[in-house]
Design a protein around this motif. Sequence first.
Motif, short mmCIF file in Angstrom:
data_model
loop_
_atom_site.label_atom_id
_atom_site.label_comp_id
_atom_site.label_asym_id
_atom_site.label_seq_id
_atom_site.Cartn_x
_atom_site.Cartn_y
_atom_site.Cartn_z
N SER A 64 -28.74 -71.06 8.54
CA SER A 64 -28.52 -70.67 10.15
C SER A 64 -27.29 -69.87 9.95
N ASP A 65 -27.28 -69.30 11.92
CA ASP A 65 -26.82 -67.44 12.13
C ASP A 65 -25.17 -68.21 11.68
N LEU A 66 -24.74 -66.64 11.44
CA LEU A 66 -23.81 -67.33 10.84
C LEU A 66 -22.44 -67.06 11.95
N LYS A 72 -18.87 -69.94 13.64
CA LYS A 72 -17.47 -69.67 14.42
C LYS A 72 -17.33 -70.41 15.91
N PHE A 73 -18.90 -70.00 16.38
CA PHE A 73 -18.94 -70.59 17.59
C PHE A 73 -17.80 -72.61 17.55
N THR A 74 -18.48 -73.57 16.63
CA THR A 74 -18.24 -74.20 16.52
C THR A 74 -16.77 -74.67 15.85
N ARG A 75 -16.08 -73.80 14.83
CA ARG A 75 -15.03 -73.63 14.52
C ARG A 75 -13.62 -73.96 15.90
N LYS A 120 -30.77 -72.65 21.78
CA LYS A 120 -31.51 -71.72 23.15
C LYS A 120 -30.55 -70.46 21.90
N TYR A 121 -29.59 -70.07 21.90
CA TYR A 121 -28.36 -69.13 21.61
C TYR A 121 -28.53 -68.62 19.75
N PHE A 122 -28.54 -70.25 19.27
CA PHE A 122 -28.59 -70.27 18.17
C PHE A 122 -29.65 -70.83 16.89
N SER A 123 -29.58 -69.89 15.76
CA SER A 123 -30.75 -70.07 14.78
C SER A 123 -30.25 -70.49 13.99
N VAL A 124 -30.00 -72.48 13.54
CA VAL A 124 -28.86 -72.97 12.82
C VAL A 124 -30.27 -73.75 12.02
N ASN A 125 -30.31 -75.05 11.17
CA ASN A 125 -30.77 -75.88 10.15
C ASN A 125 -30.04 -76.95 9.97
N GLU A 126 -28.84 -77.32 11.08
CA GLU A 126 -28.56 -78.64 10.47
C GLU A 126 -26.99 -78.56 11.60
N GLY A 157 -27.65 -86.04 22.65
CA GLY A 157 -28.66 -85.76 21.59
C GLY A 157 -29.07 -84.36 21.96
N ASN A 158 -30.30 -84.53 22.35
CA ASN A 158 -31.67 -83.98 22.95
C ASN A 158 -30.73 -83.38 23.53
N THR A 159 -29.94 -83.09 24.69
CA THR A 159 -29.32 -82.54 25.42
C THR A 159 -28.83 -81.07 24.31
N LEU A 160 -28.11 -81.51 23.40
CA LEU A 160 -26.99 -80.74 22.55
C LEU A 160 -28.09 -80.12 21.89
N CYS A 161 -29.18 -80.37 21.54
CA CYS A 161 -30.06 -79.75 20.83
C CYS A 161 -31.18 -78.82 21.55
N SER A 162 -31.37 -78.97 22.25
CA SER A 162 -31.53 -77.55 22.98
C SER A 162 -31.01 -76.79 24.14
N VAL A 163 -29.64 -76.95 24.37
CA VAL A 163 -28.78 -75.90 24.16
C VAL A 163 -27.87 -75.38 22.98
#
Length: 363
Positions: A108-110, A114-117, A306-312, A297-303
């Motif tokens: 996942s992007d590093l 930082k964004f979620t914390r 769109k800005y981050f490459s994440v695995n989870e 959840g689907n909205t969160l996934c798409s948003v």
Amino acid sequence: MILGIFANPAVPPDIPPFGTQNELFANIIEQACEAKMTVYVFMPNDVPKKINSMWYGRIALDNGEWIRQKFPPPQAIYDRGLFAATPLAKDAKRVRKLLTKHHFKFLSDLDFPKFTRDKWKFFQYCSKHKRLKTFIPETILLDEIFLKHKKFFTKNNSFVIKPRYGQKGAGVVLFNKTRNGYSYDYREKTKKGIIPRKGLLRDLKYLPDFASKLPYNYKDYIIQKTVDSMKFRNRYFDIRIIFQKQNIKKPCKIIGIGVRVAPPKAIAANLSLGGDAFRLSKVIPGQSITKRLHNLGNTLCSVITKYFSVNEFAADVMIDRNKRLWLIEINSKPDYGIFKRIGYDRLRKETVKNICLYARSVL
């Protein structure tokens, strides 16, 4: 393929070497054997100065014992380090910077953790997003001018303060307006167990000083409107939605949903603070709420993707008495232990398999 899991050591009283993550890591190592992968867990001091030489790492044996030995450098890194409240925070930052400099691939992007914390920036972002703002409770920053938000305190006789960069429910305090000021209530995790703390704050002007003296290493706090939450067995609860990707080229999807119920008379539903776990159908029967959670959840996934490459990642959602959904938090490193606690053994195995599949896809 070689996958390295970057992790922090257990913080007492958690069980060494990796505390609540021991089982997850052991399961990934076991799954990796079936997938013909090599997986080991490493900490900041395991990374050598000569980055391309042999690294130290830990693997779990069948008897539950962990051993430390040398391995080749990993081809991909699964970052599960929760270093914020540990003495190794600076070392972890240095190692991440070093690994980035040498172009190691992270699952996942590093920038995503930082964004979620940063809860303040996260709520600012979501409150401006057309598809998310209706799910965000009113939030202000506990700073030197917080008392200028008079409307907030006029409208809300109850609110919580949370560490801006907190984790695992630590430092969350509930305030309720009384005749003599504001009563407060929180739980402190100590070596002797979970201890409830209650008292009275005479005036809001003392709130910054109160927050600074809480038994945590957090400096910055946010103030958030209290959700008039539904209760289960007269206890607060939130809903944990966990998302994963099986392949870097495929969309993320909801892998499972569970409910975390706070201990009696507590407000934080975090499992590490003594909370319980239940299946959603046990707490809120019917398909209506499940459908609405999947839509959010689907909205969160798409948003997010769109800005981050994440695995989870995971989302924590509360439901008020009018059955309105409120997005409380996003977690970049979810605890999959909830599936075991609610008896979803198939999901627990699937999450581990997905981690290995995604790791293969990044190369």
